[in-house]
Design an enzyme around this catalytic site. Structure first.
Site, short mmCIF file in Angstrom:
data_model
loop_
_atom_site.label_atom_id
_atom_site.label_comp_id
_atom_site.label_asym_id
_atom_site.label_seq_id
_atom_site.Cartn_x
_atom_site.Cartn_y
_atom_site.Cartn_z
N PHE A 1 40.22 -19.87 -8.35
CA PHE A 1 39.59 -18.67 -7.81
C PHE A 1 39.20 -17.66 -8.88
O PHE A 1 38.33 -16.82 -8.66
CB PHE A 1 40.52 -17.99 -6.79
CG PHE A 1 41.70 -17.28 -7.41
CD1 PHE A 1 41.58 -16.01 -7.95
CD2 PHE A 1 42.95 -17.88 -7.43
CE1 PHE A 1 42.66 -15.36 -8.52
CE2 PHE A 1 44.05 -17.24 -7.99
CZ PHE A 1 43.90 -15.97 -8.54
N GLU B 1 54.34 -17.89 -14.99
CA GLU B 1 53.04 -17.23 -15.03
C GLU B 1 52.92 -16.29 -13.84
O GLU B 1 52.98 -16.72 -12.68
CB GLU B 1 51.91 -18.26 -15.00
CG GLU B 1 50.53 -17.66 -15.12
CD GLU B 1 49.43 -18.71 -15.08
OE1 GLU B 1 48.52 -18.64 -15.93
OE2 GLU B 1 49.49 -19.60 -14.21
N CYS C 1 43.77 -17.35 -17.15
CA CYS C 1 44.69 -18.26 -17.82
C CYS C 1 44.82 -17.94 -19.30
O CYS C 1 45.73 -18.43 -19.97
CB CYS C 1 44.26 -19.71 -17.63
SG CYS C 1 42.69 -20.12 -18.41
N SER D 1 47.13 -24.46 -11.24
CA SER D 1 48.54 -24.38 -11.60
C SER D 1 49.00 -25.69 -12.24
O SER D 1 48.41 -26.75 -12.02
CB SER D 1 49.38 -24.08 -10.36
OG SER D 1 49.38 -25.19 -9.49
N LYS E 1 34.59 -29.20 -5.70
CA LYS E 1 35.43 -28.61 -4.66
C LYS E 1 35.86 -27.23 -5.15
O LYS E 1 36.73 -27.11 -5.98
CB LYS E 1 36.64 -29.51 -4.40
CG LYS E 1 37.45 -29.11 -3.15
CD LYS E 1 38.46 -28.04 -3.45
CE LYS E 1 39.24 -27.63 -2.21
NZ LYS E 1 40.00 -26.36 -2.43
#
Length: 501
Positions: free
Chosen positions: A149, A386, A281, A226, A173
Site C-alpha cells: 500500500f 518494524e 521500507c 511484510s 495484484k
C-alpha cells in the site's frame, strides 16, 4: 459510489462476485470509493489473457516495445497531477511525496526504454575451429507482481516496465486500500499502444491471489510487503518452480558519530524518520548515537522540530503543504499506537508522544503525531519489529564498535546509514555493515533506477534484486548457442567430452 474494477485483456471489468471493499480517505476517515473483489476464476482469466498475449508480445521487436514505454512515460508526465491526487486520496501521503513517488517510478520506465541495449547477449567468434558461440536473453512468459500500500504507483513500476520491455506479459495484484493508481496505469499503458492482455490488474483476496504462486503458467513472482508473507510467497512459488524476488520488512539504522555535522544530520533524520509518516521500507526509525553527548545534542535539536511538524491532509499544496499526512488506515493507526504503548511499558523513555494528536477539522482522520523515544535497547519490541509509522527511537552506545554490532545484530538488513565526517569510519561502515543498501550522510539510500534495489537477511527472499541490471536478469533467461557450419569436410564422430580449443 465509484467502484474500482479489474483490467483484464484490455478492458475494465467488475467482478461477478458482486463483492467490494471500501476505499477510505485516511485524512477524513470517509469512504470515497470501493474496489471490486475478484473470484479465483477471474484471476485465472487474467492469467489466461496474459498467457495468450505472450507469443506475439515476446516476438515484438525490443525497439518497438521500447517505443510503447516511451509513449507511456510521456502519458505519465501528462497525467502526473491526476495520479498524485489518486495516491493522496487513498494513501494519505502529502502532495510532494506523491509526486516524488511518481518521479522515481518514471525513472524505472526510462531505464526500461533502454532494453534494446540492456538485453543484448554476448558473441564469441571462433571458440573452436569453425565454431562460434553466442547468448540470447529471452523473456520468461507470464510474470506476476504483488505490491504494497505504501507506494501504489512506484513499486508496481519497479516491476512491470522492465518485465514488459523484456517481452514478458504481466498480472498485477495491487493492495486493497490503494487500488486506483494501478488501474489508471493500466489505462495509460493501453493508450500508449500496449496490446490487450499484455498487462492485467486483478483486485482480490488471498485465495485468488494464491494462484499467482501456483498456476503453472506463471513463471516468476515479484513481491513487496511484510517478511512473513514474503517468506511464504518465496517458499510456495519456489516449490512450484517459479523465480521469486520477495522483499520483506526493514528496521533501518542510522549510526551518528560524535564528529557528524549536527545540523545536516538532524535535517536528514527528520525526513528519514517522519517522511510519509514513516510508512516506507527505507524509513529511518532507529538512531544509534555514539556517546551520550551525541545523543543529548541530537535530542535537543530534534525535539522542537518534531513538535513543530506540520501534520494534516496531504492534498494541501504549495507553501502551506503539510510535512506529514495520516497513516493509511484505522487499523494501522491502532497498530502504531500499540507500539508506542509497548515501548513505554518496556522501559524506553518517551520524550514526545504522538498518540493523541488531533488535526482540526479532521477528527476522524488516521493521524499519529511525530513520536520520539530515548534509551531504546535491543531487547525491546520497538527495536526488534518494524513499526511502519512516525516513531523514532534512539539507542545509546559507547563507541563505533558497539554501534556496528548493534546494527548487524538485527534480523533485517534492508538499509543502514552513517553520519560522520571521518572517512575511516565511513569506509569501514560501508565494508562491514550487513545491509543491502547503504548510505553515508544520506538518510534514505534508495538506489536510482539504473542500479538495483534490495536488502539482506530477512528483508529479502530470492537471489535477484528489483530494477537496474538485476531487474533485467530476473525477467530474462539466458540461452547459449554454439554453432558450426559444415564446409563439405567430413566430421568425425567423437565419443569423449568435446573440446574446442
Amino acid at each position: 459510489m465509484e467502484t474500482v474494477g479489474n483490467f483484464i485483456n484490455g478492458k475494465i471489468c467488475l467482478s461477478s462476485s458482486g463483492e467490494t471493499l471500501p476505499v477510505t480517505n485516511p485524512a477524513t476517515g470517509e469512504i470515497i470509493r470501493e474496489v471490486t473483489q475478484s473470484t479465483s476464476q477471474e484471476m485465472l482469466d487474467a492469467i489466461s489473457s496474459a498467457h495468450q498475449a505472450f507469443p506475439a508480445w515476446s516476438k515484438t521487436a525490443p525497439l518497438r516495445r521500447a517505443r510503447i514505454l516511451f509513449k507511456f512515460n510521456a502519458l505519465l508526465e501528462q497525467h502526473r497531477d491526476e495520479l498524485a491526487a489518486l495516491i493522496v486520496s487513498e494513501h494519505g501521503k502529502v502532495w510532494s511525496d506523491a509526486l516524488g513517488e511518481l518521479t522515481r517510478g518514471m525513472e524505472v520506465v526510462e531505464f526500461a526504454c533502454g532494453i534494446p541495449h540492456l538485453s543484448k547477449g554476448e558473441y564469441s567468434a571462433t571458440v573452436g575451429s569453425g565454431v562460434d558461440s553466442y547468448s540470447l536473453m529471452q523473456p520468461l512468459g507470464v510474470v506476476a507482481g504483488i505490491t504494497p500500500f505504501n507506494f501504489p504507483a512506484m513499486v508496481p513500476m519497479w516491476m512491470f516496465p522492465i518485465a514488459l520491455a523484456c517481452g514478458n506479459t504481466f498480472v498485477l495484484k495491487p493492495p486493497a486500500p490503494v487500488p486506483s493508481a494501478s488501474l489508471r496505469l493500466a489505462e495509460l499503458l493501453k493508450e500508449a499502444g500496449l496490446p490487450d492482455g499484455v498487462f492485467n490488474v486483478v483486485h482480490c483476496g488471498n485465495e485468488a491471489a494464491s494462484l499467482l504462486t501456483s498456476d503453472p503458467r506463471i513463471q516468476a513472482v515479484s513481491f513487496v510487503g511484510s517478511s512473513g508473507v514474503a517468506e511464504h510467497i518465496y517458499t510456495t512459488a519456489s516449490a512450484h518452480g517459479k523465480r521469486v524476488q520477495a522483499f520483506g520488512a526493514a528496521k533501518n539504522h542510522a549510526i551518528v558519530m560524535p564528529d557528524a555535522d549536527i545540523d545536516a544530520t538532524v535535517s536528514a533524520i527528520m525526513g528519514g524518520a517522519y517522511g510519509s509518516a514513516g510508512e516506507r521500507c527505507m524509513a529511518l526509525p532507529v538512531v544509534v548515537a555514539v556517546g551520550d553527548d551525541t545523543a543529548d545534542r541530537l535530542i535537543a535539536r530534534l525535539t522542537p522540530l518534531i513538535k513543530a511538524l506540520r501534520i494534516g491532509p496531504g492534498d494541501v499544496r504549495g507553501e502551506q503543504e503539510n510535512e506529514m499526512g495520516p497513516v493509511v488506515s484505522r487499523a494501522h493507526q491502532q497498530k502504531v499506537l500499540g507500539y508506542i504503548d509497548k515501548g513505554e511499558r518496556e522501559g524506553a523513555k518517551l520524550l514526545i508522544d504522538g498518540r493523541n494528536y488531533r488535526v482540526p477539522g479532521h477528527a476522524n482522520g488516521f493521524f499519529v503525531g511525530g513520536t520520539l523515544f530515548d534509551h531504546v535497547t535491543t531487547d525491546m519490541t520497538i527495536w526488534r519489529e518494524e513499526i511502519f509509522g512516525p516513531v523514532l527511537g534512539i539507542v545509546r552506545v559507547a563507541d563505533y564498535a558497539e554501534a556496528i554490532r548493534t546494527v548487524n545484530a538485527h534480523e533485517f538488513g534492508n538499509g543502514s546509514v552513517i553520519f560522520t565526517t571521518n572517512g575511516h569510519y565511513a569506509r569501514d561502515f560501508v565494508q562491514e555493515v550487513e545491509a543491502g543498501m547503504v548510505g553515508v550522510n544520506i538518510p534514505v539510500p534508495v538506489p536510482v533506477a539504473f542500479h538495483s534495489f534490495g536488502g539482506w537477511k530477512r528483508s529479502v527472499f530470492g537471489a535477484l534484486n528489483v530494477h537496474g541490471p538485476d531487474g533485467v536478469r530476473f525477467y530474462t533467461r539466458m540461452k547459449t548457442v554454439t554453432t558450426r557450419w559444415p564446409n563439405g569436410q567430413q566430421i568425425v564422430s567423437e565419443f569423449s567430452m568435446p573440446t574446442l580449443g
